[in-house]
Design a protein around this motif. Structure first.
Motif, short mmCIF file in Angstrom:
data_model
loop_
_atom_site.label_atom_id
_atom_site.label_comp_id
_atom_site.label_asym_id
_atom_site.label_seq_id
_atom_site.Cartn_x
_atom_site.Cartn_y
_atom_site.Cartn_z
N LEU A 1 12.44 7.65 3.93
CA LEU A 1 11.53 7.31 2.82
C LEU A 1 10.96 8.56 2.17
O LEU A 1 10.75 8.60 0.95
CB LEU A 1 10.42 6.40 3.32
N ALA A 2 10.69 9.61 2.96
CA ALA A 2 10.22 10.87 2.39
C ALA A 2 11.31 11.50 1.53
O ALA A 2 11.04 12.02 0.44
CB ALA A 2 9.79 11.82 3.50
N LEU B 1 11.90 0.12 0.76
CA LEU B 1 10.89 -0.44 1.65
C LEU B 1 11.29 -1.82 2.18
O LEU B 1 10.95 -2.18 3.30
CB LEU B 1 9.55 -0.53 0.91
N ALA B 2 12.05 -2.56 1.38
CA ALA B 2 12.49 -3.88 1.83
C ALA B 2 13.40 -3.79 3.04
O ALA B 2 13.47 -4.72 3.85
CB ALA B 2 13.20 -4.60 0.68
N ALA C 1 11.92 3.69 -10.84
CA ALA C 1 11.27 4.18 -9.62
C ALA C 1 10.77 3.03 -8.78
O ALA C 1 10.95 3.01 -7.55
CB ALA C 1 10.12 5.12 -9.99
N ALA C 2 10.15 2.05 -9.42
CA ALA C 2 9.62 0.90 -8.69
C ALA C 2 10.73 0.13 -8.00
O ALA C 2 10.58 -0.31 -6.84
CB ALA C 2 8.85 -0.01 -9.65
N VAL D 1 0.84 -1.20 0.00
CA VAL D 1 0.00 0.00 0.00
C VAL D 1 0.87 1.25 0.00
O VAL D 1 0.60 2.22 -0.73
CB VAL D 1 -0.94 0.00 1.22
N LEU D 2 1.94 1.24 0.79
CA LEU D 2 2.83 2.39 0.85
C LEU D 2 3.55 2.59 -0.48
O LEU D 2 3.75 3.74 -0.92
CB LEU D 2 3.85 2.21 1.98
N THR D 3 3.92 1.52 -1.13
CA THR D 3 4.53 1.62 -2.46
C THR D 3 3.59 2.34 -3.43
O THR D 3 4.00 3.25 -4.17
CB THR D 3 4.86 0.23 -3.01
#
Length: 217
Positions: free
Chosen positions: A165-166, A200-201, A192-193, A89-91
């Motif tokens: 992350l921001a 995130l990992a 980007a992905a 969801v965050l992705t």
């Protein structure tokens, strides 16, 4: 006096005109006269709603920020509805801040123009800081939720992770804007992905116990 639907529509049209001018020719192109012409209004009518260029820019920034948040919120709702892990969801939400299509490229130019103007305008700087703070808070909340469901280690502090992350999201947005076609044959969307997935990992290292329990019931 309460604002009417017509009042809000005219303010929206002015915001759209400001965005078009910034997207086409940069911040210096935004004047009351050009904004009025682009919006199909008289100068007097534009000045009725916004007295200064900074007021118009602030309104356009707020409109753009609201549009981004609506899309991010929709991604979040869809993720929850389909029982996706917090990391997924965050992705999806972070991706909405990246200029991966024409709409988001225009939004990025507006937000960058606003940030530049805010350097010398304390009133605008306050809004810019608060907007960035909200993004960090949203990410920190997602990390906290990840701790509750087992995706994040229990002793991890959400705030340093949220700041990182921001920062990744903001820096990645600039990289994508500079090279919209991608790098070395890899599209901007793929790059980007992969960057978001790697970042995130490092935070979301576990599996979601909540959905695993639900699947077993």
């Amino acid at each position: 006096m309460p604002r009417t639907a017509d009042h809000e529509e005219r303010r929206r049209q002015i915001a759209v005109a400001v965005c078009e001018l910034i997207a086409g020719n940069g911040l210096d192109a935004v004047t009351v006269a050009r904004t009025a012409s682009t919006a199909g209004m008289s100068v007097g009518l534009v000045q009725h709603y916004f007295r200064t260029k900074d007021e118009m820019l602030l309104h356009a920034f707020n409109e753009v920020s609201a549009a981004i948040r609506r899309r991010a919120d929709e991604r979040i709702r869809a993720g929850i509805e389909h029982r996706r892990p917090v990391s997924y969801v965050l992705t999806e939400a972070m991706t909405e801040f990246l200029p991966l299509d024409d709409t988001r490229r225009t939004e990025f130019r507006v937000t960058r123009a606003f940030a530049g103007r805010a350097l010398d305008a304390p009133a605008l700087a306050k809004v810019d800081i608060e907007t960035a703070r909200r993004l960090r808070e949203d990410i920190a909340r997602a990390v906290h939720n990840g701790k509750e469901c087992g995706e994040v280690e229990a002793d991890l502090d959400p705030w340093p992770a949220a700041v990182r992350l921001a920062a990744v999201t903001e820096g990645l947005a600039m990289q994508v804007y500079r090279d919209p076609a991608g790098v070395n044959g890899v599209s901007a969307a793929e790059l980007a992905a992969s960057v978001i997935e790697a970042e995130l990992a490092a935070v979301f290292t576990g599996e979601c116990r909540q959905y695993a329990r639900a699947a077993d019931e």
